[in-house]
Design a protein around this motif. Sequence first.
Motif, short mmCIF file in Angstrom:
data_model
loop_
_atom_site.label_atom_id
_atom_site.label_comp_id
_atom_site.label_asym_id
_atom_site.label_seq_id
_atom_site.Cartn_x
_atom_site.Cartn_y
_atom_site.Cartn_z
N ASN A 433 0.80 -1.23 0.00
CA ASN A 433 0.00 0.00 0.00
C ASN A 433 0.84 1.28 0.00
O ASN A 433 0.30 2.37 0.25
CB ASN A 433 -0.96 0.03 1.19
CG ASN A 433 -2.05 -1.01 1.07
OD1 ASN A 433 -2.49 -1.35 -0.03
ND2 ASN A 433 -2.49 -1.55 2.19
N SER A 434 2.13 1.19 -0.27
CA SER A 434 2.99 2.37 -0.30
C SER A 434 3.09 2.92 -1.72
O SER A 434 2.72 2.25 -2.69
CB SER A 434 4.39 2.03 0.23
OG SER A 434 4.33 1.56 1.56
N HIS A 435 3.62 4.15 -1.83
CA HIS A 435 3.80 4.76 -3.14
C HIS A 435 4.99 4.13 -3.87
O HIS A 435 5.94 3.65 -3.26
CB HIS A 435 4.05 6.26 -3.00
CG HIS A 435 2.86 7.04 -2.57
ND1 HIS A 435 1.59 6.77 -3.01
CD2 HIS A 435 2.73 8.11 -1.72
CE1 HIS A 435 0.73 7.61 -2.47
NE2 HIS A 435 1.40 8.44 -1.68
N ALA A 436 4.93 4.16 -5.19
CA ALA A 436 6.09 3.78 -5.99
C ALA A 436 7.14 4.87 -5.91
O ALA A 436 6.82 6.05 -5.75
CB ALA A 436 5.66 3.56 -7.44
N GLY A 437 8.41 4.49 -6.03
CA GLY A 437 9.48 5.48 -6.07
C GLY A 437 10.74 5.04 -5.36
O GLY A 437 10.87 3.90 -4.89
N MET A 438 11.69 5.98 -5.29
CA MET A 438 12.99 5.69 -4.71
C MET A 438 12.92 5.61 -3.19
O MET A 438 12.28 6.42 -2.54
CB MET A 438 13.99 6.78 -5.10
CG MET A 438 14.41 6.74 -6.55
SD MET A 438 15.43 5.27 -6.88
CE MET A 438 15.76 5.52 -8.63
N ARG A 439 13.61 4.60 -2.65
CA ARG A 439 13.82 4.50 -1.21
C ARG A 439 15.29 4.80 -0.94
O ARG A 439 16.17 4.08 -1.45
CB ARG A 439 13.50 3.10 -0.69
CG ARG A 439 12.06 2.91 -0.25
CD ARG A 439 11.09 2.86 -1.38
NE ARG A 439 9.72 2.71 -0.88
CZ ARG A 439 8.66 2.79 -1.64
NH1 ARG A 439 8.77 3.04 -2.94
NH2 ARG A 439 7.45 2.64 -1.12
N ALA A 440 15.56 5.85 -0.18
CA ALA A 440 16.93 6.20 0.20
C ALA A 440 17.19 5.62 1.57
O ALA A 440 16.57 6.02 2.56
CB ALA A 440 17.11 7.71 0.20
N ILE A 441 18.09 4.65 1.65
CA ILE A 441 18.35 3.92 2.89
C ILE A 441 19.73 4.30 3.41
O ILE A 441 20.75 4.01 2.78
CB ILE A 441 18.26 2.40 2.66
CG1 ILE A 441 16.90 2.04 2.04
CG2 ILE A 441 18.46 1.64 3.96
CD1 ILE A 441 16.81 0.61 1.55
N LYS A 442 19.74 4.93 4.57
CA LYS A 442 21.00 5.34 5.19
C LYS A 442 21.39 4.31 6.24
O LYS A 442 20.59 3.95 7.10
CB LYS A 442 20.83 6.72 5.84
CG LYS A 442 22.10 7.25 6.50
CD LYS A 442 21.84 8.62 7.13
CE LYS A 442 23.08 9.15 7.83
NZ LYS A 442 22.81 10.46 8.48
N LEU A 443 22.63 3.84 6.16
CA LEU A 443 23.12 2.81 7.06
C LEU A 443 24.12 3.40 8.04
O LEU A 443 24.99 4.18 7.66
CB LEU A 443 23.79 1.67 6.28
CG LEU A 443 22.95 0.99 5.19
CD1 LEU A 443 23.79 -0.06 4.48
CD2 LEU A 443 21.70 0.36 5.79
N ALA A 444 24.00 3.01 9.29
CA ALA A 444 24.96 3.44 10.32
C ALA A 444 25.29 2.26 11.21
O ALA A 444 24.46 1.36 11.42
CB ALA A 444 24.37 4.58 11.14
N GLY A 445 26.51 2.26 11.76
CA GLY A 445 26.89 1.26 12.75
C GLY A 445 27.04 -0.14 12.23
O GLY A 445 26.84 -1.11 12.99
N VAL A 446 27.39 -0.32 10.96
CA VAL A 446 27.62 -1.66 10.43
C VAL A 446 28.76 -2.30 11.24
O VAL A 446 29.81 -1.70 11.41
CB VAL A 446 27.99 -1.60 8.93
CG1 VAL A 446 28.37 -2.98 8.42
CG2 VAL A 446 26.82 -1.05 8.13
N PRO A 447 28.56 -3.52 11.76
CA PRO A 447 29.50 -4.07 12.74
C PRO A 447 30.75 -4.72 12.16
O PRO A 447 31.17 -5.78 12.61
CB PRO A 447 28.63 -5.11 13.46
CG PRO A 447 27.70 -5.60 12.42
CD PRO A 447 27.39 -4.40 11.57
#
Length: 504
Positions: A433-447
């Motif tokens: 049920n979400s809109h189509a489009g870009m998802r910008a995913i910011k990652l922090a603390g990768v172990p």
Amino acid sequence: MKSKTNYLPNKPPHALHPMKTQVIHSRAQDTAMNRLLAVLILMLHAAMLPAHAAPPVERIEVDFSREVGRIKAIHGVNGGPVSNGENPDLSGWFKEAGFATVRTHDCHWPCPDVIDIHTIFPLDHLDPEDPKNYTFAKTDAYIAGILKTGAKVVFRLGESIETKGTRYHINPPKDMDKFARVCVNVMRHYNEGWANGRRYNIEYWEIWNEPDNRSMWTGTMEEYFTLYETVARAIKSHNPKMKVGGPALAGDLTKKGWALPFLALCRDRKLPLDFFSFHGYTVDVVQRSREARKLLDEYGFAKTEAHLNEFRYTKTWQGLRPGDPEKYVHVPAWFEDGTGGIAAAHAIAVLIELQDVVDMTNYYTADTSPWSMFGQFGIRRPVFYAYKAFNELATRPRKATVSVQINGGTPSRVLAGIAEDNQSAAVLLSTRNSHAGMRAIKLAGVPWSGETHVEALLVDDTHALTKTPASVDSGAKSITVDLPPHVVCLIRLSKATAPNSQGK
């Protein structure tokens, strides 16, 4: 990924149209034509230049350094992998999906020959204490097939649904005490080796299914309550460590239904209730699950588990059982809706949203009935691949902090986790049920230190957990992925084993 920039050839305007036509015109007309041509050239330039990227519809932040508990492996199903006759053995697919639990209801439906009490103790006038009066063989094979896949069994004590015609087996037992004794001996067979049995230590024992559904129980509410009390007390008296529960309600959980009287009965008579089970199809199953958890807390059952042990993507019941035989041709499409791409996104959204609400869910079904995520021929449908994606996440069970900011509409459901050895992590999204489009995913603390390998995989009607393009910055601190609505996306993250090995 870089886009190519195209430019017009470096030629005078008249070269764009080599055909020459002699026209008598005034100087004013010539000037106007030149202006028009200049405008057209500018417009053509603009059209051919690279477009500015649209802003993302969602900004998702995942912080792996901030853990918030554990991911619950609540991805169970109904129905086991071993089927009748020439139908396929689904054991390999079960292992791939890592189903956490298998609830044994409607097994080998519509002609059940396992699990149901009448198939194990077929002549109810005989002595329930004599092992010779039981026929365990087929159910033994069925249960063994489930356990070999690594799933736990939720053993439903009762009968399968009878939707039409004579109600052969869904009537209240004539002798409740005798029925309870049979149930205890079934438990003894699978946990204590009674009657040449096994020692499986099956923990969960559910008393009947949907007694508030006339296709499951022809008796009254009070008769079911008597059955529940009799069987629950008998099981607990024999082995207090076993978990008993029910009633697997189909109907309303408010004042109109059986839930409130049932909980009041268990509270007032101090009956065992280790888990409270309920179902959801055309309703909002997330809201229904929250209602169930709230009721349990209000009635003094804060430690009782909540089990949504039948759910499925179902738009409507209309079309399932048409009265006109000419419309039977549409029934396969009705079943396919419940296991296709939208159903997959629905299922993952439910598993994510219910992480802190329920203790178990069971999709209906994973056998070889028409209801199954494998259909009748063992063909893996999108819901299967969605469950496989969730299982990959569940093997990285240390839950990371996630936040989602949207530019309007319904947000994606997002869950992220880290492996116990700190060598991999994953992010799972449902765009239900979400809109189509870009998802910008910011990652922090990768172990881990060094480079990160990134891989994005998609589940929908045309992708079977297969790779989908994703843009990754040089340090793998940000990922951008373009997603339509109603899909599942799994993003795998791991420490790169060689330089420049990050996925794109």
